[in-house]
Design a protein around this motif. Structure first.
Motif, PDB file in Angstrom:
ATOM      1  N   MET A   1      67.028  24.225  13.617  1.00  9.73           N
ATOM      2  CA  MET A   1      65.907  25.535  13.913  1.00  9.73           C
ATOM      3  C   MET A   1      64.953  25.101  14.745  1.00  9.73           C
ATOM      4  SD  MET A   1      65.433  23.423  10.865  1.00  9.73           S
ATOM      5  CE  MET A   1      66.684  24.450  10.021  1.00  9.73           C
TER       6      MET A   1
ATOM      7  N   SER B   1      68.315  35.125   9.525  1.00 12.35           N
ATOM      8  CA  SER B   1      68.548  36.533   9.080  1.00 12.35           C
ATOM      9  C   SER B   1      69.486  37.239  10.021  1.00 12.35           C
ATOM     10  CB  SER B   1      66.980  37.256   9.188  1.00 12.35           C
ATOM     11  OG  SER B   1      66.564  36.747  10.328  1.00 12.35           O
TER      12      SER B   1
ATOM     13  N   GLY C   1      70.647  26.996  11.179  1.00 11.35           N
ATOM     14  CA  GLY C   1      70.146  27.312  12.654  1.00 11.35           C
ATOM     15  C   GLY C   1      71.485  27.476  13.531  1.00 11.35           C
TER      16      GLY C   1
ATOM     17  N   SER D   1      70.863  28.361  20.358  1.00 13.58           N
ATOM     18  CA  SER D   1      71.355  27.631  21.629  1.00 13.58           C
ATOM     19  C   SER D   1      72.059  26.378  21.427  1.00 13.58           C
ATOM     20  CB  SER D   1      70.477  27.501  22.867  1.00 13.58           C
ATOM     21  OG  SER D   1      69.660  28.696  23.012  1.00 13.58           O
TER      22      SER D   1
HETATM   23  N1  LIG Z   1      68.043  23.945  23.436  1.00 12.32           N
HETATM   24  C1  LIG Z   1      68.026  22.551  23.705  1.00 12.32           C
HETATM   25  O1  LIG Z   1      68.357  22.327  24.827  1.00 12.32           O
HETATM   26  C2  LIG Z   1      67.794  21.671  22.689  1.00 12.32           C
HETATM   27  C3  LIG Z   1      67.146  21.825  21.330  1.00 12.32           C
HETATM   28  N2  LIG Z   1      67.069  20.997  20.520  1.00 12.32           N
HETATM   29  C4  LIG Z   1      66.334  21.167  19.394  1.00 12.32           C
HETATM   30  O2  LIG Z   1      67.453  22.041  18.685  1.00 12.32           O
HETATM   31  C5  LIG Z   1      66.396  23.030  17.890  1.00 12.32           C
HETATM   32  C6  LIG Z   1      66.762  24.454  17.969  1.00 12.32           C
HETATM   33  O3  LIG Z   1      66.603  24.881  19.280  1.00 12.32           O
HETATM   34  P1  LIG Z   1      67.413  26.350  19.991  1.00 12.32           P
HETATM   35  O4  LIG Z   1      68.717  26.232  19.405  1.00 12.32           O
HETATM   36  O5  LIG Z   1      67.146  26.160  21.465  1.00 12.32           O
HETATM   37  O6  LIG Z   1      66.553  27.504  19.290  1.00 12.32           O
HETATM   38  P2  LIG Z   1      66.891  28.905  18.904  1.00 12.32           P
HETATM   39  O7  LIG Z   1      65.575  29.392  19.038  1.00 12.32           O
HETATM   40  O8  LIG Z   1      68.102  29.253  20.041  1.00 12.32           O
HETATM   41  O9  LIG Z   1      67.522  28.969  17.350  1.00 12.32           O
HETATM   42  C7  LIG Z   1      66.828  28.697  16.181  1.00 12.32           C
HETATM   43  C8  LIG Z   1      67.666  29.094  15.085  1.00 12.32           C
HETATM   44  O10 LIG Z   1      67.190  28.490  14.007  1.00 12.32           O
HETATM   45  C9  LIG Z   1      67.063  29.746  13.078  1.00 12.32           C
HETATM   46  N3  LIG Z   1      66.109  29.559  11.900  1.00 12.32           N
HETATM   47  C10 LIG Z   1      64.872  29.437  12.067  1.00 12.32           C
HETATM   48  N4  LIG Z   1      64.148  29.191  10.730  1.00 12.32           N
HETATM   49  C11 LIG Z   1      65.419  29.072   9.838  1.00 12.32           C
HETATM   50  C12 LIG Z   1      65.411  28.679   8.580  1.00 12.32           C
HETATM   51  N5  LIG Z   1      64.243  28.594   7.828  1.00 12.32           N
HETATM   52  N6  LIG Z   1      66.676  28.407   7.872  1.00 12.32           N
HETATM   53  C13 LIG Z   1      67.742  28.531   8.735  1.00 12.32           C
HETATM   54  N7  LIG Z   1      67.783  28.932  10.115  1.00 12.32           N
HETATM   55  C14 LIG Z   1      66.604  29.043  10.650  1.00 12.32           C
HETATM   56  C15 LIG Z   1      67.143  30.815  13.659  1.00 12.32           C
HETATM   57  O11 LIG Z   1      67.512  31.887  12.966  1.00 12.32           O
HETATM   58  P3  LIG Z   1      67.441  33.553  13.248  1.00 12.32           P
HETATM   59  O12 LIG Z   1      67.662  33.707  14.400  1.00 12.32           O
HETATM   60  O13 LIG Z   1      67.819  34.231  11.957  1.00 12.32           O
HETATM   61  O14 LIG Z   1      65.949  33.534  13.097  1.00 12.32           O
HETATM   62  C16 LIG Z   1      68.207  30.499  15.026  1.00 12.32           C
HETATM   63  O15 LIG Z   1      69.222  30.724  14.634  1.00 12.32           O
HETATM   64  C17 LIG Z   1      65.121  22.718  18.225  1.00 12.32           C
HETATM   65  O16 LIG Z   1      64.326  22.055  17.042  1.00 12.32           O
HETATM   66  C18 LIG Z   1      65.189  22.060  19.470  1.00 12.32           C
HETATM   67  O17 LIG Z   1      63.893  20.864  19.396  1.00 12.32           O
HETATM   68  C19 LIG Z   1      67.629  19.604  20.811  1.00 12.32           C
HETATM   69  C20 LIG Z   1      68.061  19.286  22.076  1.00 12.32           C
HETATM   70  C21 LIG Z   1      68.246  20.033  23.057  1.00 12.32           C
END
Ligand SMILES: NC(=O)C1=CN([C@@H]2O[C@H](COP(=O)(O)OP(=O)(O)OC[C@H]3O[C@@H](n4cnc5c(N)ncnc54)[C@H](OP(=O)(O)O)[C@@H]3O)[C@@H](O)[C@H]2O)C=CC1
Ligand SMILES: O=C(O)[C@@H]1CCC=N1
Length: 283
Positions: free
Chosen positions: A74, A40, A11, A14
């Protein structure tokens, strides 16, 4: 120890970027030992490579046996698929950290190998500049050595608090989501400052310095927020007028509710994921 480790983000959104930025800037782990992978979006991986000097690698090209620490990053709704992909590729003694809100160590343990070493982590986006408040809760099978490794790794992106997992929801409400409340506050203060004639940029810097100063007073002096608030507040003065307006408009309650509801949502996410697992198990 840390400088020999290879870390792979599964993942690359952000939160992964915030952590990558903090890790690379800490200089405690070489950038080329940090890998980002996603579902992807190849362009996104190229951007992270160019910006931080890390490696962006497609999931199907990742050499799983070369990785010491996986960091799941993710969205919670995508976790089931991600773990299904991972389980055939990783060994039981490889360390898996998860930053996913609401996803419990029990869930991770049930969906990876029996005895998998996992740690639930809640960072925040201030990881970007090494100023996160990050909580960790290790799973049952996680060795002391791997807990220390986790603390060291996350120490590169800010302060680390080892907490009981039952407190993860409230920690998320306070610190995981917390930066957003301050940005929200800043947005409103900024609007008021610029409406009164300050230019936006000056207003923003004034507010940021005011927040930094207030936060440092708490960190550097052994005084409660109540005592510090009282010191600012002259009888019948400007602060008393400001605080009265906050009270009259439900300011304190609104802040309490923000933390409470974020924590409730974290708990709800755990329950929903657990339920969806039961549904798919009964199909
Ligand atoms: N943003 C924040 O302030 C905080 C977030 N979190 C946690 O962090 C996690 C991510 O949040 P955020 O970064 O905001 O999310 P984003 O939507 O910015 O990023 C999600 C990422 O996950 C990838 N992804 C989705 N499915 C898969 C998979 N099956 N295998 C590999 N990669 C995958 C996506 O890839 P693609 O783009 O290719 O689909 C993308 O790169 C969440 O679970 C959230 O709870 C925790 C603390 C703070
Ligand atoms: O909003 C979210 O769900 C994530 C978790 C904590 C901060 N952002």
């Amino acid at each position: 120890m840390l400088h020999e480790k290879t870390v792979a983000f599964i993942g690359a959104g952000s939160m992964a970027e915030a952590m990558i930025s903090g890790l690379v800037n800490s200089n405690k782990i070489p950038a080329h030992q940090i890998i980002a992978t996603n579902r992807s979006n190849g362009e996104r991986l190229a951007v992270l490579e160019a910006k931080y000097g890390i490696k962006g690698i497609k999931l199907d090209q990742l050499q799983f046996d070369q990785i010491d620490v996986f960091i799941l990053a993710m969205k919670p709704k995508d976790v089931e698929k991600a773990l299904n992909n991972l389980i055939g590729q990783i060994e039981v003694n490889q360390l898996v950290l998860s930053v996913l809100a609401g996803i419990t160590t029990t869930y991770l343990e049930q969906n990876l190998h029996n005895g998998q070493q996992v740690v639930r982590v809640m960072p925040n986006t201030s990881s970007t500049i090494g100023e996160s408040a990050t909580a960790i809760s290790p799973g049952h099978a996680t060795s002391n050595e791997n807990i220390i490794l986790t603390q060291e790794l996350l120490g590169c992106i800010g302060e680390v608090y080892t907490i009981k997992e039952k407190d993860m929801d409230i920690f998320t409400g306070l610190a995981g989501s917390g930066p957003a409340y301050f940005y929200y506050l800043m947005e409103h203060m900024e609007k008021q400052g610029s409406e009164a004639g300050f230019d936006v940029e000056t207003t923003r810097q004034i507010i940021a310095q005011t927040i930094v100063g207030a936060a440092k007073m708490i960190q550097e002096q052994d005084v409660t927020p109540t005592v510090l608030r009282e010191k600012v507040t002259s009888p019948n003065g400007t602060t008393a007028a400001g605080l009265k307006a906050l009270d009259d408009n439900g300011g304190g309650l609104a802040i309490s509710k923000a933390v409470e509801h974020a924590a409730i949502r974290s708990k709800e996410i755990s329950e929903q994921i657990q339920e969806s697992l039961l549904v798919s198990a009964n199909k």
